[in-house]
Structure formats: C-alpha cells, structure tokens
Design an enzyme around this catalytic site. Structure first.
Site, PDB file in Angstrom:
ATOM      1  N   ASP A   1       0.904  -1.138  -0.033  1.00 43.85           N
ATOM      2  CA  ASP A   1       0.073   0.090  -0.119  1.00 43.85           C
ATOM      3  C   ASP A   1       1.015   1.318   0.005  1.00 43.85           C
ATOM      4  O   ASP A   1       2.207   1.154   0.163  1.00 43.85           O
ATOM      5  CB  ASP A   1      -1.095   0.059   1.154  1.00 43.85           C
TER       6      ASP A   1
ATOM      7  N   TYR B   1       2.927   4.612   0.778  1.00 42.36           N
ATOM      8  CA  TYR B   1       3.535   5.334   1.946  1.00 42.36           C
ATOM      9  C   TYR B   1       2.365   6.550   2.513  1.00 42.36           C
ATOM     10  O   TYR B   1       1.821   6.814   1.763  1.00 42.36           O
ATOM     11  CB  TYR B   1       4.812   6.132   1.623  1.00 42.36           C
TER      12      TYR B   1
ATOM     13  N   PHE C   1       6.709   1.793  -4.305  1.00 40.50           N
ATOM     14  CA  PHE C   1       8.017   1.948  -3.778  1.00 40.50           C
ATOM     15  C   PHE C   1       8.713   3.279  -4.056  1.00 40.50           C
ATOM     16  O   PHE C   1       9.742   3.672  -3.534  1.00 40.50           O
ATOM     17  CB  PHE C   1       9.052   0.930  -4.420  1.00 40.50           C
TER      18      PHE C   1
ATOM     19  N   HIS D   1      10.633  -9.515   0.732  1.00 37.59           N
ATOM     20  CA  HIS D   1      10.300  -8.206   0.670  1.00 37.59           C
ATOM     21  C   HIS D   1      11.616  -7.389   0.892  1.00 37.59           C
ATOM     22  O   HIS D   1      12.426  -7.831   1.492  1.00 37.59           O
ATOM     23  CB  HIS D   1       9.142  -7.744   1.307  1.00 37.59           C
TER      24      HIS D   1
END
Length: 268
Positions: A76, A78, A89, A203
C-alpha cells in the site's frame, strides 16, 4: 500541508484514465467495487481523515496495458506526508529514501557494480520504460499503514493485473514478499496470453531482506529480468537511467496546475 492529498471523486479519476485501462475496470463487479471504495473515501474525508496519494491511479497514467514489460507489486502507499506518488516503492526526489527503496538501490549497486551511481528516489523513469509500479491497495490514511487494505482495492488491482496478463507481450512479474506472491494465483485464474517470467524473493524491507528462504539481498532480479526480456526480443529496462523524465504520458487524471491544465510531475 502535504501536496499529495487525495481529494474529489475516485470515479472521476477512473473516468480520466486512458481507454485501455478504463476497459479493464468496466466489468460489473469491479465497477461496483470502485463505487463502494469511493463512498468509503468520501466518508473518511468527511470524518477528517488525511488520505494519500493525490493520484491513486498514477501508475496507469504512465504506461499503457500493451506496453507493460515488468510488473512490480507493492502493498500500500507510503503513509507519511509528501511521500506517496501513486507509484509503488517510489517517493519524490526531495523525500528521504525509504528503507525498502534503499535496499532496492543497494541490490542494483550489487548487480551493476561498474555502472551504478547514486539514484533518484522517484521511479517515474522506470514507469515510462514499461514498469507497472502497482500497490495492491491504492490509498492509505496518514500514519496508518494498511488502513485501506480491506476496503476493496484488491478486486480493482487484480482486474488491472489480469488486463496486463491478457496482453501478448512478454512480461516479468517481480513478486517480493508474501503479499505480492499471493497475486501469483491470478496466473491460473487468468492464464496469460504471452510469456511470463515470475521472480520471487522476500520483501526488500530491512525486516525481511536478508532472511531465508529467498533473501531479497543478492536475488539478482533486475539483471535476470533484463536477460529474459532480451531473450524474448524485448528491450530491457535501463534500471540505472537517472535522467529526469519530462512531459506526460497516458490518461489525463485529475490533479492539474490551475487554469493552465498542465500536470505537475517534474519531481512526481
């Protein structure tokens, strides 16, 4: 005040997308979910919530469905002021580099030791080359990670991914972490029309980047994706291109610069 606040109607954002992406969202269950999400967002705004980003579908504005060569799935947006851009990202260049993005740059430096240079935070340059930078939830409330992850966004982002899989162009799915890897099931639900390479690892978050069974650090995914794309006759992604993109692509999403009608996306 942060300049990446969501305002207005989500349905207006959908209506401003390029035709190829609008078609991906026209099916009745997806359209119904979009209206449900819009109602949820309006209620949260009326309750005083601060919601990011200003352009939830930004990733679709930057690449057409038929031009996608790499899909990079995040979780989701930031949730800090001024961070979320609508590109997974990625943050504006004047933001502090988030830890996951810092690890991604460290992996690039490891894979391309003789070419690497300090990278800009905005990944718009990747999006413009055919990288779909998509979170599975497209909005979030300030300082509340995952706050919109259960409001229906997965139905919408799964429809977007299924549209990408329906295109015959070879593409790479970068699935980093269990949340992204859960989307691999769509390959069975919507069998792809063209070749697909799936690359999986943990991740890039510092909490998991070095852990087994598939550490992100040392995964080699950037160069492996390019080798495979080139074997399929495609041009690879210039991951190290640090140029500042200019101009705009894709649809004309809401979020313009006053009466001039020009999009503000030099740093965004």
């Amino acid at each position: 005040m942060a300049d990446n606040l969501f305002q207005g109607s989500l349905i207006e954002h959908v209506g401003a997308l390029a035709p190829g992406w609008r078609r991906a969202l026209e099916a009745e269950p997806v359209n119904r979910t979009l209206h449900t999400i819009d109602e949820f967002l309006q209620k949260r705004l009326q309750a005083g919530a601060t919601i990011f980003p200003a352009r939830p579908f930004r990733m679709l504005d930057e690449v057409a469905p038929e031009d996608v060569k790499v899909v990079l799935i995040g979780q989701d947006p930031y949730h800090g002021p001024g961070q979320a851009q609508g590109l997974a990202f990625s943050v504006p260049d004047d933001c502090r580099t988030p830890p996951s993005l810092r690890n991604m740059f460290a992996e690039l430096a490891r894979e391309y030791p003789g070419q690497y240079q300090a990278q800009r935070n905005s990944l718009l340059r990747w999006a413009r080359q055919g990288v779909l930078l998509m979170n599975t939830a497209l909005t979030v409330e300030a300082h509340r990670a995952g706050s919109h992850s259960r409001c229906g966004w997965t139905t919408v982002t799964d429809a977007i991914l299924s549209s990408v899989l329906s295109q015959p162009r070879p593409k790479v799915l970068l699935l980093w972490g269990a949340h992204a890897q859960a989307r691999q099931s769509l390959l069975h639900t919507y069998p792809p029309s063209g070749p697909v390479l799936v690359l999986q690892s943990n991740h890039p978050s510092p909490l998991s980047a070095t852990r087994p069974p598939r550490p992100f650090v040392g995964c080699g995914h950037f160069s492996e994706a390019n080798r495979w794309l080139e074997e399929k006759g495609e041009t690879g992604i210039d991951w190290l291109n640090n140029d500042l993109p200019t101009g705009t692509q894709g649809g004309a999403s809401p979020g313009r610069d006053g009466a001039s009608g020009k999009r503000q996306d030099v740093l965004w």
